[in-house]
Design an enzyme around this catalytic site. Structure first.
Site, PDB file in Angstrom:
ATOM      1  N   GLU A 107      -4.540   7.526  -3.558  1.00  0.00           N
ATOM      2  CA  GLU A 107      -5.031   6.263  -3.024  1.00  0.00           C
ATOM      3  C   GLU A 107      -5.310   5.251  -4.138  1.00  0.00           C
ATOM      4  O   GLU A 107      -5.262   4.043  -3.909  1.00  0.00           O
ATOM      5  CB  GLU A 107      -6.290   6.546  -2.193  1.00  0.00           C
ATOM      6  CG  GLU A 107      -6.641   5.509  -1.180  1.00  0.00           C
ATOM      7  CD  GLU A 107      -5.620   5.335  -0.045  1.00  0.00           C
ATOM      8  OE1 GLU A 107      -4.704   6.162   0.107  1.00  0.00           O
ATOM      9  OE2 GLU A 107      -5.756   4.330   0.669  1.00  0.00           O
ATOM     10  N   HIS A 150       1.888   4.315  -2.894  1.00  0.00           N
ATOM     11  CA  HIS A 150       1.995   5.783  -2.721  1.00  0.00           C
ATOM     12  C   HIS A 150       3.411   6.240  -3.083  1.00  0.00           C
ATOM     13  O   HIS A 150       3.602   7.256  -3.749  1.00  0.00           O
ATOM     14  CB  HIS A 150       1.736   6.169  -1.257  1.00  0.00           C
ATOM     15  CG  HIS A 150       0.298   6.120  -0.844  1.00  0.00           C
ATOM     16  ND1 HIS A 150      -0.685   6.811  -1.494  1.00  0.00           N
ATOM     17  CD2 HIS A 150      -0.317   5.484   0.186  1.00  0.00           C
ATOM     18  CE1 HIS A 150      -1.857   6.601  -0.881  1.00  0.00           C
ATOM     19  NE2 HIS A 150      -1.657   5.788   0.141  1.00  0.00           N
ATOM     20  N   HIS A 196       0.841  -1.206   0.000  1.00  0.00           N
ATOM     21  CA  HIS A 196       0.000   0.000   0.000  1.00  0.00           C
ATOM     22  C   HIS A 196       0.880   1.262   0.000  1.00  0.00           C
ATOM     23  O   HIS A 196       0.777   2.107  -0.894  1.00  0.00           O
ATOM     24  CB  HIS A 196      -0.918  -0.011   1.224  1.00  0.00           C
ATOM     25  CG  HIS A 196      -1.834   1.171   1.289  1.00  0.00           C
ATOM     26  ND1 HIS A 196      -3.138   1.121   0.892  1.00  0.00           N
ATOM     27  CD2 HIS A 196      -1.621   2.450   1.683  1.00  0.00           C
ATOM     28  CE1 HIS A 196      -3.690   2.310   1.030  1.00  0.00           C
ATOM     29  NE2 HIS A 196      -2.794   3.148   1.519  1.00  0.00           N
ATOM     30  N   GLU A 197       1.755   1.351   1.002  1.00  0.00           N
ATOM     31  CA  GLU A 197       2.613   2.545   1.078  1.00  0.00           C
ATOM     32  C   GLU A 197       3.571   2.569  -0.112  1.00  0.00           C
ATOM     33  O   GLU A 197       3.917   3.639  -0.623  1.00  0.00           O
ATOM     34  CB  GLU A 197       3.376   2.589   2.405  1.00  0.00           C
ATOM     35  CG  GLU A 197       2.481   2.609   3.667  1.00  0.00           C
ATOM     36  CD  GLU A 197       1.390   3.667   3.657  1.00  0.00           C
ATOM     37  OE1 GLU A 197       1.598   4.750   3.060  1.00  0.00           O
ATOM     38  OE2 GLU A 197       0.301   3.426   4.246  1.00  0.00           O
TER      39      GLU A 197
HETATM   40 ZN    ZN Z   1      -3.130   5.223   1.547  1.00  0.00          ZN
END
Ligand code: ZN
Length: 500
Positions: free
Chosen positions: A294, A268, A264-265
């Site tokens: 996101e 980003h 997830h990170e």
């Molecule tokens: Zn996020």
């Protein structure tokens, strides 16, 4: 282009102050001792005040006007025109906020954060309620200062998702709820039991750290321009495309927490590392909205990271790192385990299917607080009632109920809906990539993600902050943000897992 150049130089200074503040926030959340909290709150408030004053100075307004004339004949796509356009949008927004309000917001929220930590530890909402009341008041003040057409929440939403309106989100969310609730019910009624006990053993933290590093590297996150540290809540921060940092949370008996937080990170981080260097220190050096940000994290975490082909490739490697814990487990079992749908009280532990119901609940509460229909004191009850209605779950206490998220303590109202907007966009972008690159499906089935990253870089990351979200989404997909592709994706994925 004399004024344009001057404008660029002035804005670069503001960007440097903001990046400096971001370094202090990163330090505050990673290595700062607790005693540093009050001093840090003052330091951040001062930096934000200086940045705000520098950016909202009347000369900046004049330079924007002059630069606007200098770039008026350029096409919309020209970077110079885009830079002036974005500077003007931000200038108009920020000049509406009085400096003292900005300073009060910064100081209140950085202290509120510590109060929230105490309240959550004690599972006592009454400790946090007075501070939250103060923050809500400041948010209403802020929404009114920014201006709106009758719906103050619009003004707050616009800060994170430019040009998105409350009524649009409400319509999208109603459609989502209508589609999600029957899926959740069908899964619950299916009687399918998914084995996850093997995930609940002890997985050595040092090995988890090494494995998540390996994953991050494999998806293209560049460690010469980044790092991963441990924090209570994983996040990503960027000081420039050459210094983009992710954090993770490692728990001995929750290895998948760290694995999916890394993806997830990492998603980003890839977006930030992929922003063009030439946009650095300009208004084009930012991702245009949180929903777009996101979309990248959810794409890597869920659409790619929770896919069968991803684990067909990665499971043998994970089993090499944890041979005892994963003895007798295969890729298919692992795939099913990481896609188990189970109503949980905690948003950040929720699966892909129930996750958005957590957001729907928060959106409803935020809109109610800002337009005055709800009172802070009523939140624990409303929270409990909605959790039961949406997920059939009753929170044990305030810590796993209304106190679970950091966002409100930091003054982030209008932020939550962007998580769901990102989930929807992730699926739309992924499908677009498959359509445009016929070889991509085969590559992903072989565990190769470089082609997907190349597509994201070219079509999304390389645009930086040139376009507002609606325009960027139109340029990429030819259409607009929709709920239907996401619902179709869930049905296609979960039907075989649960036999529904
Ligand atoms: Zn996020």
């Amino acid at each position: 282009m004399e004024h344009y150049q001057q404008l660029k130089e002035r804005l670069a200074e503001v960007a440097d102050i903001e990046a400096t503040a971001a370094v202090l926030v990163w330090d505050m959340r990673t290595y700062m001792p607790p005693g540093g909290a009050e001093g840090r709150a003052e330091q951040l408030a001062t930096l934000e005040k200086i940045a705000h004053q520098k950016f909202t100075a009347p000369e900046i307004g004049e330079l924007i006007e002059e630069a606007g004339l200098e770039t008026a004949s350029l096409p919309e796509e020209a970077e110079e025109a885009a830079l002036v356009r974005m500077a003007r949008r931000e200038y108009d927004q920020q000049t509406k906020l009085p400096s003292d309000l900005v300073e009060r917001l910064a100081r209140t929220t950085s202290l509120a954060n510590q109060t929230w930590v105490k309240a959550k530890t004690a599972a006592d909402f009454s400790l946090f309620a007075p501070v939250l009341q103060e923050i809500v008041g400041l948010q209403i003040e802020k929404a009114n200062a920014l201006g709106h057409r009758g719906c103050p929440y619009d003004a707050l939403l616009d800060l994170y998702e430019p040009e998105m309106e409350t009524s649009q989100v409400r319509a999208l969310f109603a459609q989502l709820r209508e589609g999600l609730v029957p899926i959740v019910r069908a899964i619950a009624d299916s009687g399918t039991r998914i084995e996850t006990a093997f995930l609940e053993q002890e997985y050595e933290i040092a090995k988890q750290e090494a494995f998540t590093r390996e994953l991050l590297q494999a998806i293209g996150y560049d460690f010469t321009r980044g790092r991963q540290d441990a924090t209570a809540h994983p996040f990503t921060t960027s000081f420039s495309p050459s210094d983009v940092r992710v954090t993770n949370r490692f728990l001995p008996n929750r290895p998948t927490g760290a694995i999916f937080a890394a993806l997830h990170e990492g998603g980003h981080g890839l977006y930030e590392q992929g922003l063009p260097e030439r946009f650095q220190r300009t208004p084009l050096g930012h991702v245009p909205s949180l929903g777009l940000h996101e979309s990248q994290s959810r794409l890597w975490e869920n659409v790619v990271g929770r896919s069968r082909s991803f684990w067909e490739y990665w499971f043998p490697r994970l089993a090499e790192v944890f041979p005892e814990q994963l003895a007798g487990v295969d890729a298919e079992l692992f795939y099913r385990a990481v896609n188990r749908v189970i109503p949980s009280p905690i948003r950040i532990q929720a699966d892909e299917v129930t996750y958005n119901l957590h957001i729907l609940l928060r959106f409803e509460i935020e809109v109610g607080l800002i337009d005055g229909a709800l009172k802070v004191a009523d939140l624990p009850e409303i929270w409990k009632a909605r959790m039961e209605e949406f997920l059939g779950y009753t929170p044990r206490d305030h810590a796993e109920g209304v106190l679970q998220d950091i966002h409100w303590s930091e003054g982030y109202f209008g932020y939550f809906p962007t998580y769901t907007l990102g989930s929807l966009l992730a699926v739309q972008f992924y499908q677009q990539a498959l359509q445009e690159r016929p070889g991509l499906r085969g590559e992903l089935e072989g565990g190769q993600t470089a082609g997907l990253l190349a597509w994201l870089r070219e079509r999304i990351h390389a645009e930086g902050g040139k376009y507002l979200p609606v325009e960027l989404v139109r340029r990429i997909t030819g259409g607009e943000l929709e709920a239907a592709p996401f619902l179709a994706y869930l049905k296609e994925k979960y039907s075989p897992i649960y036999g529904i």
